[in-house]
Design an enzyme around this catalytic site. Structure first.
Site, PDB file in Angstrom:
ATOM      1  CG  ASP A 171      23.992 -34.031 -43.147  1.00 47.44           C
ATOM      2  OD1 ASP A 171      25.073 -34.762 -43.229  1.00 47.44           O
ATOM      3  OD2 ASP A 171      23.480 -33.515 -44.725  1.00 47.44           O
ATOM      4  NE  ARG A 173      13.716 -29.060 -46.557  1.00 51.44           N
ATOM      5  CZ  ARG A 173      13.360 -30.205 -46.199  1.00 51.44           C
ATOM      6  NH1 ARG A 173      12.440 -30.586 -45.764  1.00 51.44           N
ATOM      7  NH2 ARG A 173      14.272 -31.018 -46.541  1.00 51.44           N
ATOM      8  CG  ASP A 219      16.079 -27.754 -47.881  1.00 54.63           C
ATOM      9  OD1 ASP A 219      15.158 -26.889 -49.211  1.00 54.63           O
ATOM     10  OD2 ASP A 219      16.643 -28.953 -48.258  1.00 54.63           O
ATOM     11  CB  SER A 237      20.981 -35.851 -50.817  1.00 55.19           C
ATOM     12  OG  SER A 237      20.441 -34.990 -50.217  1.00 55.19           O
TER      13      SER A 237
END
Length: 419
Positions: free
Chosen positions: A14, A94, A123, A177
């Site tokens: 990504d 995060r 996320d 992922s």
């Protein structure tokens, strides 16, 4: 001079796509920021990839110790587990990543921060909650939600890179992922998207052996001071060193692999396989010490607090007043959670093998079946009389009135043989 955008850069598919995409669609200078929370990546290679892909600069931040001390340790202290199983591996990292991105945005005088989290995931919420807490004035570019983003799949992303002669940093057949840090490794996608399928363990697990392939077992001893781990097997270590050691121990003993269908923040259910070898050991050991050191009322109230705290962490609400208050509560009640816990690990299982604390509330004289100086069996007479008084008074009233549960219960009494 062009405006700058800070990109949360991992070097994966990504974010490798997002660098040229940003340059083509926004004409920004892209400042890539790689934040090491224990992924074990080859950062020099990733930094070189960012620069070759078009980043104006790339910074690599070693945040592993900060992550352990300021995010994992509070979660452990709070016994934070989401939906009974998930130990919040991605969720705890995060907020820190979001905060560091803001720090670089301020230093670089950037006008925006960009991330590659999808519009279906948790996320995006966690990143942006941290950004809102520290920099409400900055623009946030969420590539997957951007009207200019026309890529709809990983195959589209791979073609995007191939069309620009940019090396693709992954192979399609291995395209789970994944999120990895010092606390856990998550796996989503491929066969896991159908709940009927068993995970293809041989293609997936990175750090943890399957129980049937694990070692023949071992003991592990963990020392805590005020709810925080300070030593493993009598060797004092930093939080990062403790996590590294426990991950190695848990991994070779098949500890901490779960296959979970969970409720995401955005309302859908998702399935993931999580490896949390060291974290599972640490959480279990800490809770054993809580049982030893916390009184009944405090422990039971902590269970409510832990549930709410877990939800806040999962939802990305780390930097909120409520979270700050709950962590202050945990700090206070954990002041005396000091001592050691020993566990026996064997083929994916754990069991307690002893614990000790100078602040232990366990008293052998009271707990023993033998009558001791601090507790006489006859002391229970008055306690039960008072404890059961409301039930007794209500039953007496119902009997007198000829109705109520006491009468119903009497009708249910059976005549038993007397011979």
């Amino acid at each position: 001079m062009k405006d700058k955008v800070i990109l949360a850069y991992s070097g994966g598919l990504d974010t490798t796509v997002i660098i040229p995409w940003l340059k083509e669609n926004y004409d920004y200078d892209v400042i890539a920021v790689c934040i090491d929370v224990g992924q074990g990546d080859n950062w020099p290679v990733i930094k070189d990839r960012a620069l070759k892909t078009g980043a104006a600069a790339c910074y690599v931040v070693d945040a592993r110790e900060e992550y352990c001390k300021e995010y994992i340790w509070p979660a452990v202290k709070g016994n934070c587990v989401y939906e009974d199983e998930y130990l919040l591996g991605t969720s705890t990292a995060r907020p820190l990543i979001g905060k560091i991105l803001v720090e670089y945005a301020r230093q670089e005088k950037a006008v925006a921060i960009c991330h590659g989290a999808t519009g279906k995931g948790n996320d995006q919420v966690r990143f942006e909650m941290a950004m809102k807490a520290f920099a409400p004035d900055l623009k946030v570019i969420a590539a997957w939600r951007d009207p200019k983003w026309t890529l709809e799949s990983r195959e589209d992303e791979m073609k995007f890179l191939e069309d620009r002669n940019i090396p693709v940093p992954m192979k399609k057949e291995n395209s789970y992922s994944c999120d990895e840090n010092i606390w856990h490794i998550s796996h989503e996608g491929l066969e896991l998207e159908e709940t009927e399928n068993e995970p293809k363990w041989e293609n997936m697990l990175k750090e943890t052996k399957l129980p049937e392939e694990s070692s023949d077992g071992e003991y592990v001893k963990i020392d805590f001071v005020s709810g925080e781990a300070v030593a493993v097997n009598d060797k004092k270590m930093s939080p990062l060193e403790i996590m590294q050691e426990l991950n190695a121990i848990g991994g070779r003993n098949g500890i901490g692999v779960i296959d979970l269908v969970e409720n995401r923040v955005v309302g859908m259910k998702s399935r993931g396989v999580y490896e949390t070898p060291g974290g599972t050991i640490l959480m279990y050991a800490h809770e054993q010490l809580d049982h030893l050191c916390l009184d009944r009322d405090t422990y039971h109230f902590k269970q409510h607090v832990s549930l709410r705290e877990s939800e806040l962490i999962y939802d990305g609400k780390w930097f909120t007043s409520l979270m700050e208050g709950l962590m202050a509560f945990q700090d206070k009640i954990e002041e005396n959670v000091t001592g050691w816990v020993k566990l026996r690990l064997y083929k994916g299982t754990m069991r307690g093998s002893g614990s000790s604390s100078p602040y232990s509330l366990y008293n052998e004289s009271i707990a023993s079946f033998a009558t001791g100086d601090l507790y006489d069996h006859k002391d229970a007479d008055g306690f039960i009389t008072l404890f059961g008084l409301p039930s007794k008074v209500r039953a007496m009233m119902e009997q007198k009135a000829g109705k109520g549960q006491a009468v119903i219960n009497s009708d249910k009494l059976k005549k038993r043989p007397t011979e």
